[in-house]
Design an enzyme around this catalytic site. Structure first.
Site, PDB file in Angstrom:
ATOM      1  N   HIS A 329      35.483  40.451  46.746  1.00 26.45           N
ATOM      2  CA  HIS A 329      34.351  41.367  46.847  1.00 26.45           C
ATOM      3  C   HIS A 329      33.248  40.986  45.872  1.00 26.45           C
ATOM      4  CE1 HIS A 329      35.118  43.709  43.087  1.00 26.45           C
ATOM      5  NE2 HIS A 329      36.398  43.444  43.332  1.00 26.45           N
ATOM      6  N   CYS A 347      41.196  40.908  41.435  1.00 25.99           N
ATOM      7  CA  CYS A 347      40.398  40.585  42.615  1.00 25.99           C
ATOM      8  C   CYS A 347      39.696  39.250  42.427  1.00 25.99           C
ATOM      9  CB  CYS A 347      39.370  41.683  42.875  1.00 25.99           C
ATOM     10  SG  CYS A 347      40.100  43.255  43.395  1.00 25.99           S
TER      11      CYS A 347
END
Length: 400
Positions: A329, A347
């Site tokens: 992301h 992430c």
């Protein structure tokens, strides 16, 4: 005198002819065999063996109870043929079926707790008919179970997409359930079913190919579970199917030590962008090693990790790659580290523009190959590619 000689010759000729007829008739009677009486048709028919009686066998047998609804109902005829056939349910409707070389078989699953009646007739070689009669009753299940497929009809998925049959309860007889599952492909694709540990939802069977799918493959999957005995008094209630297509090959190469993310499409790199992965100094923040699979995506995702002091933080262009909190992301706050060091909570952080560009290309089933991390990918949801092929095959409920 001449007239007398002429009459004598005629009489001799007639006598010879009469003798010949008499001799030929004797030969005919002799050839007729013992007991012959001049070749009488009625007596010859009486001496011929009788035609064997027609024999009819039904499965399930007449009077059977507790019959599994998925079991085909069949009629077998010996020494004759069916002249009429119907299997009638409690609603008066005939069950679908078709002829077989020696009878008939049903082609549609039966209902639970129902009585079915055979109707029709079979005839022998002489035309003598025997009526087809009898009833049987299907099982009344203690419990019922249903399943759903993870890939929607007519979807296009990535080359690492597994097929998942998720049951809404436990399956005791996994071998019986697996026999009801099938995968057909437009090109030869070696693959196998595997039973992963049950979840709170119930049992689950995954199918994956030995290697990644070939792009363009057409896939038909069926879970013909209606009327299948799943063990423990539990029976399947419905059939589910799906037809889908394998899309282009898109593989993300995510080497945590490179501080980059590379997107390879159909064998060629199409995107190489700076990235920041999970902080290596904290095992709880590492991006985990192994083949992840794109599971879904959201333009805005609220992310929380109370142990590290944040809740409902909106992050954009988020592509989920596990249910362990790992996404690819955008994160403007880590842009200074992207391409230089790993600082995230697990992430893969990209710039807003790079994240949006990647987001627009990602589809369910795309593999994300994370390498260089000291922490292995956890066994949460789609971890099918963590197994070697021999290990995967051992998870089948049937011999491979």
């Amino acid at each position: 005198m001449a007239l007398g000689r002429l009459l004598l010759g005629v009489m001799v000729t007639f006598a010879v002819a009469l003798a010949a007829v008499t001799v030929w008739g004797t030969i005919e009677r002799a050839n007729a065999g013992p007991g012959a009486s001049g070749g009488s048709t009625s007596e010859s028919q009486a001496d011929a063996p009788a035609a064997p009686a027609v024999q009819v066998t039904t499965t399930p047998a007449a009077g059977a109870t507790g019959v599994g609804p998925a079991q085909p109902a069949t009629v077998h005829v010996a020494n004759g043929k069916l002249t009429d056939i119907a299997l009638v349910g409690p609603d008066g409707a005939a069950v679908a079926g078709h002829p077989t070389p020696d009878g008939w078989t049903s082609t549609a699953p039966l209902a639970f707790s129902a009585t079915y009646t055979w109707k029709g007739a079979a005839a022998d070689a002489t035309g003598a008919a025997q009526p087809l009669t009898g009833t049987f009753t299907t099982v009344t299940p203690q419990n019922k179970i249903a399943a759903n497929l993870n890939i929607a009809d007519n979807a296009t998925v990535g080359v690492a997409a597994p097929i998942i049959v998720q049951f809404n309860g436990p399956v005791t007889d996994k071998a019986a359930a697996q026999r009801a599952l099938s995968v057909q492909t437009s090109v030869p694709t070696p693959g196998s079913w595997a039973w992963l540990p049950d979840t709170e939802q119930g049992s689950r069977a995954h199918w994956r190919p030995e290697g990644y799918w070939k792009p363009g493959t057409q896939v038909d999957v069926a879970a013909n579970l209606q009327g299948v005995d799943a063990g423990g008094g539990t029976w399947g209630t419905a059939n589910v199917t799906s037809h889908f297509t394998i899309g282009r090959s898109q593989i993300v190469k995510a080497d945590v030590k490179s501080f980059q993310m590379v997107v390879v499409r159909d064998g060629k790199p199409v995107m190489t962008v700076p990235a920041s992965y999970g902080l290596g100094a904290d095992p709880n923040r590492n991006t985990t090693n192994g083949v992840h699979v794109v599971m879904g995506k959201q333009q805005t995702k609220l992310m929380s990790n109370p142990a590290y002091g944040y809740n409902n933080v909106p992050e954009h262009w988020a592509v989920r790659i596990s249910n362990n909190g790992e996404f690819i992301h955008a994160n403007p706050l880590s842009e200074g580290a992207q391409g230089n060091e790993n600082v995230t909570h697990g992430c893969v952080n990209l710039s807003t523009q790079d994240a949006e560009n990647y987001f627009n290309t990602a589809i369910f089933g795309d593999p994300v190959e994370v390498t260089g991390s000291p922490v292995a990918m956890p066994q949460t949801d789609i971890y099918d590619w963590s197994y070697t092929w021999p290990e995967w095959q051992k998870l089948s409920a049937l011999p491979v």
